[in-house]
Write an enzyme that holds these catalytic residues in place. Structure first.
Site, PDB file in Angstrom:
ATOM      1  N   ASP A 125      -6.405  -6.393   4.447  1.00 20.53           N
ATOM      2  CA  ASP A 125      -5.840  -5.046   4.415  1.00 20.53           C
ATOM      3  C   ASP A 125      -5.947  -4.406   5.794  1.00 20.53           C
ATOM      4  O   ASP A 125      -7.046  -4.224   6.309  1.00 20.53           O
ATOM      5  CB  ASP A 125      -6.627  -4.224   3.378  1.00 20.53           C
ATOM      6  CG  ASP A 125      -6.089  -2.815   3.195  1.00 20.53           C
ATOM      7  OD1 ASP A 125      -4.942  -2.557   3.591  1.00 20.53           O
ATOM      8  OD2 ASP A 125      -6.848  -1.980   2.650  1.00 20.53           O
ATOM      9  N   GLY A 126      -4.772  -4.056   6.351  1.00 25.10           N
ATOM     10  CA  GLY A 126      -4.744  -3.338   7.619  1.00 25.10           C
ATOM     11  C   GLY A 126      -3.980  -4.091   8.690  1.00 25.10           C
ATOM     12  O   GLY A 126      -4.380  -5.189   9.092  1.00 25.10           O
ATOM     13  N   HIS A 172      -1.382  -1.551  -4.136  1.00 26.05           N
ATOM     14  CA  HIS A 172      -2.648  -1.268  -3.479  1.00 26.05           C
ATOM     15  C   HIS A 172      -2.657   0.248  -3.217  1.00 26.05           C
ATOM     16  O   HIS A 172      -1.819   0.760  -2.473  1.00 26.05           O
ATOM     17  CB  HIS A 172      -2.705  -2.063  -2.168  1.00 26.05           C
ATOM     18  CG  HIS A 172      -3.939  -1.841  -1.375  1.00 26.05           C
ATOM     19  ND1 HIS A 172      -5.064  -2.624  -1.508  1.00 26.05           N
ATOM     20  CD2 HIS A 172      -4.236  -0.922  -0.430  1.00 26.05           C
ATOM     21  CE1 HIS A 172      -6.000  -2.202  -0.685  1.00 26.05           C
ATOM     22  NE2 HIS A 172      -5.524  -1.163  -0.015  1.00 26.05           N
ATOM     23  N   MET A 214      -9.136   7.920  -0.475  1.00 26.61           N
ATOM     24  CA  MET A 214     -10.035   8.302   0.631  1.00 26.61           C
ATOM     25  C   MET A 214     -10.618   9.688   0.360  1.00 26.61           C
ATOM     26  O   MET A 214      -9.905  10.576  -0.110  1.00 26.61           O
ATOM     27  CB  MET A 214      -9.264   8.326   1.945  1.00 26.61           C
ATOM     28  CG  MET A 214      -8.517   7.034   2.242  1.00 26.61           C
ATOM     29  SD  MET A 214      -7.837   7.061   3.902  1.00 26.61           S
ATOM     30  CE  MET A 214      -6.815   5.569   3.872  1.00 26.61           C
ATOM     31  N   SER A 242       0.855  -1.185   0.000  1.00 21.26           N
ATOM     32  CA  SER A 242       0.000   0.000   0.000  1.00 21.26           C
ATOM     33  C   SER A 242       0.889   1.233   0.000  1.00 21.26           C
ATOM     34  O   SER A 242       1.638   1.465   0.957  1.00 21.26           O
ATOM     35  CB  SER A 242      -0.882  -0.010   1.251  1.00 21.26           C
ATOM     36  OG  SER A 242      -1.355   1.299   1.480  1.00 21.26           O
ATOM     37  N   GLY A 263      -9.093   4.183   6.939  1.00 19.01           N
ATOM     38  CA  GLY A 263      -8.866   5.615   7.158  1.00 19.01           C
ATOM     39  C   GLY A 263      -7.398   5.958   7.338  1.00 19.01           C
ATOM     40  O   GLY A 263      -6.953   7.004   6.890  1.00 19.01           O
ATOM     41  N   MET A 301     -11.245  -5.961   5.305  1.00 17.41           N
ATOM     42  CA  MET A 301     -10.531  -4.955   6.108  1.00 17.41           C
ATOM     43  C   MET A 301     -10.277  -5.511   7.509  1.00 17.41           C
ATOM     44  O   MET A 301     -11.212  -5.935   8.192  1.00 17.41           O
ATOM     45  CB  MET A 301     -11.352  -3.663   6.230  1.00 17.41           C
ATOM     46  CG  MET A 301     -11.562  -2.900   4.941  1.00 17.41           C
ATOM     47  SD  MET A 301     -10.050  -2.501   4.052  1.00 17.41           S
ATOM     48  CE  MET A 301      -9.159  -1.525   5.281  1.00 17.41           C
ATOM     49  N   GLY A 356       1.140  -1.853   4.126  1.00 16.69           N
ATOM     50  CA  GLY A 356       1.807  -0.567   3.935  1.00 16.69           C
ATOM     51  C   GLY A 356       3.020  -0.426   4.817  1.00 16.69           C
ATOM     52  O   GLY A 356       4.168  -0.603   4.395  1.00 16.69           O
ATOM     53  N   ASP A 373      -4.637   3.517  -1.886  1.00  9.11           N
ATOM     54  CA  ASP A 373      -5.734   3.876  -0.979  1.00  9.11           C
ATOM     55  C   ASP A 373      -6.319   5.235  -1.329  1.00  9.11           C
ATOM     56  O   ASP A 373      -5.671   6.269  -1.164  1.00  9.11           O
ATOM     57  CB  ASP A 373      -5.220   3.872   0.468  1.00  9.11           C
ATOM     58  CG  ASP A 373      -4.986   2.454   0.955  1.00  9.11           C
ATOM     59  OD1 ASP A 373      -5.904   1.634   0.832  1.00  9.11           O
ATOM     60  OD2 ASP A 373      -3.876   2.163   1.433  1.00  9.11           O
ATOM     61  N   GLY A 396      -3.144   4.367   7.788  1.00  5.41           N
ATOM     62  CA  GLY A 396      -2.157   3.292   7.841  1.00  5.41           C
ATOM     63  C   GLY A 396      -1.650   3.134   9.261  1.00  5.41           C
ATOM     64  O   GLY A 396      -1.943   3.957  10.135  1.00  5.41           O
ATOM     65  N   GLY A 397      -0.916   2.077   9.506  1.00  4.48           N
ATOM     66  CA  GLY A 397      -0.238   1.900  10.787  1.00  4.48           C
ATOM     67  C   GLY A 397      -1.133   1.528  11.956  1.00  4.48           C
ATOM     68  O   GLY A 397      -0.724   1.671  13.111  1.00  4.48           O
ATOM     69  N   MET A 436     -12.164   4.064  -0.924  1.00  3.47           N
ATOM     70  CA  MET A 436     -12.834   4.292   0.367  1.00  3.47           C
ATOM     71  C   MET A 436     -13.566   5.619   0.241  1.00  3.47           C
ATOM     72  O   MET A 436     -13.199   6.630   0.857  1.00  3.47           O
ATOM     73  CB  MET A 436     -11.796   4.306   1.494  1.00  3.47           C
ATOM     74  CG  MET A 436     -11.238   2.922   1.781  1.00  3.47           C
ATOM     75  SD  MET A 436      -9.715   2.968   2.738  1.00  3.47           S
ATOM     76  CE  MET A 436      -8.552   3.182   1.409  1.00  3.47           C
ATOM     77  N   HIS A 492      -8.247   1.091  -4.245  1.00  2.00           N
ATOM     78  CA  HIS A 492      -9.121   0.766  -3.110  1.00  2.00           C
ATOM     79  C   HIS A 492      -9.933   2.024  -2.798  1.00  2.00           C
ATOM     80  O   HIS A 492      -9.441   2.940  -2.141  1.00  2.00           O
ATOM     81  CB  HIS A 492      -8.258   0.316  -1.918  1.00  2.00           C
ATOM     82  CG  HIS A 492      -9.054   0.048  -0.679  1.00  2.00           C
ATOM     83  ND1 HIS A 492      -8.465  -0.080   0.565  1.00  2.00           N
ATOM     84  CD2 HIS A 492     -10.395  -0.141  -0.482  1.00  2.00           C
ATOM     85  CE1 HIS A 492      -9.402  -0.321   1.465  1.00  2.00           C
ATOM     86  NE2 HIS A 492     -10.578  -0.350   0.866  1.00  2.00           N
TER      87      HIS A 492
HETATM   88  C1  DX5 Z   1      -6.421   1.610   5.623  1.00  2.00           C
HETATM   89  C2  DX5 Z   1      -5.922   1.304   4.234  1.00  2.00           C
HETATM   90  C3  DX5 Z   1      -4.809   0.324   4.231  1.00  2.00           C
HETATM   91  C4  DX5 Z   1      -3.554   0.831   4.874  1.00  2.00           C
HETATM   92  C5  DX5 Z   1      -2.739  -0.340   5.286  1.00  2.00           C
HETATM   93  O1  DX5 Z   1      -7.485   2.454   5.549  1.00  2.00           O
HETATM   94  O2  DX5 Z   1      -6.971   0.784   3.436  1.00  2.00           O
HETATM   95  O3  DX5 Z   1      -4.527  -0.119   2.896  1.00  2.00           O
HETATM   96  O4  DX5 Z   1      -2.786   1.630   4.037  1.00  2.00           O
HETATM   97  O5  DX5 Z   1      -1.656   0.160   5.973  1.00  2.00           O
HETATM   98  P1  DX5 Z   1      -0.918  -0.687   7.112  1.00  2.00           P
HETATM   99  O6  DX5 Z   1      -0.336  -1.882   6.425  1.00  2.00           O
HETATM  100  O7  DX5 Z   1       0.102   0.273   7.585  1.00  2.00           O
HETATM  101  O8  DX5 Z   1      -1.940  -1.054   8.136  1.00  2.00           O
HETATM  102 ZN    ZN Z   2      -6.410  -0.188   1.551  1.00  2.70          ZN
END
Ligand code: DX5
Ligand code: ZN
Length: 213
Positions: A172-173, A33, A37, A8, A144, A139, A194, A35, A146-147, A68, A66
């Site tokens: 994912d996540g 991937h 938003m 990601s 929303g 998910m 990510g 993201d 990362g991390g 969102m 993706h």
């Molecule tokens: C969250 C995203 C994920 C995110 C994953 O809303 O859809 O794709 O970037 O990041 P990590 O791997 O850091 O949880």
């Molecule tokens: Zn994602």
């Protein structure tokens, strides 16, 4: 099933996005991937079609967008034009009828359609439409940011989906060397990650660990 790894780019260093992408491509990524938003469906705003388009010549790997976003129907075409190979829509944002319609349109253009489920959304929500989609994105955090921490309570849903869906199941996540194997054991075959990949000193090793558990 072969395990695929989809980094990601949300976790990349945006001041050197192209270099980061080239580095992770060389480290063995399968596809990107990305993201998207909108500040409505999720409390954050990230990437639009313009940036996706300008990244297209940077890498040979496919793009998953993706989405969102609250109104995916307004923007699917824009992300296809920008170079997306897989469009992922959240089942919370689209009707079953529109999933079927979009699947026909996208498949006609050689684009795949995936459906994502938030942690609180039940597996049954996608049962009626799973015959027309290519991938399910489960998910394992609330979308929303990362991390965030992997939500172990979602693992049972992966097994439920695997019992009626034979296509690709991505998670994912919060995916890392500890949580990735839990998702794979439950039936996932694609890991979107990510932070674990982009913040790793040795990105090749990070991808290998995800792929081989
Ligand atoms: C969250 C995203 C994920 C995110 C994953 O809303 O859809 O794709 O970037 O990041 P990590 O791997 O850091 O949880
Ligand atoms: Zn994602």
């Amino acid at each position: 099933m072969n395990i695929k790894v989809a980094p990601s780019i949300l976790a990349a260093d945006y001041t050197r996005l192209a270099q980061d992408i080239r580095g992770v491509e060389q480290a063995g990524a399968d596809f990107w991937h990305i993201d998207i938003m909108d500040g409505h469906f999720v409390p954050n705003i990230t990437i639009g079609p313009g940036l996706v388009k300008s990244l297209r010549p940077v890498t040979r790997l496919p793009f998953e967008a993706h989405l969102m976003i609250s109104e995916p129907l307004k923007y699917i075409d824009k992300f296809v034009e920008a170079g997306a190979d897989i469009i992922t829509v959240h089942i919370e944002t689209i009707s079953e009828k529109d999933v079927r319609h979009q699947a026909r349109l996208l498949h006609g253009k050689g684009i795949k359609l995936a459906v994502a489920l938030n942690p609180a959304t039940k597996a049954a929500k996608i049962k009626n439409i799973c015959d027309c989609i290519d991938m399910v994105l489960v998910m394992t955090v609330n979308p929303g940011f990362g991390g965030q921490k992997f939500m172990a309570e979602v693992v049972g849903k992966i097994t439920q989906i695997r019992s009626f869906f034979k296509g690709d199941i991505a998670v994912d996540g919060g995916i890392d060397a500890l949580t990735g194997p839990l998702a794979i054991k439950a039936g996932a075959n694609i890991l979107a990650a990510g932070t674990y990949i982009f913040k790793a000193k040795n990105k090749r090793k990070a991808i290998e660990r995800l792929r081989h558990g």
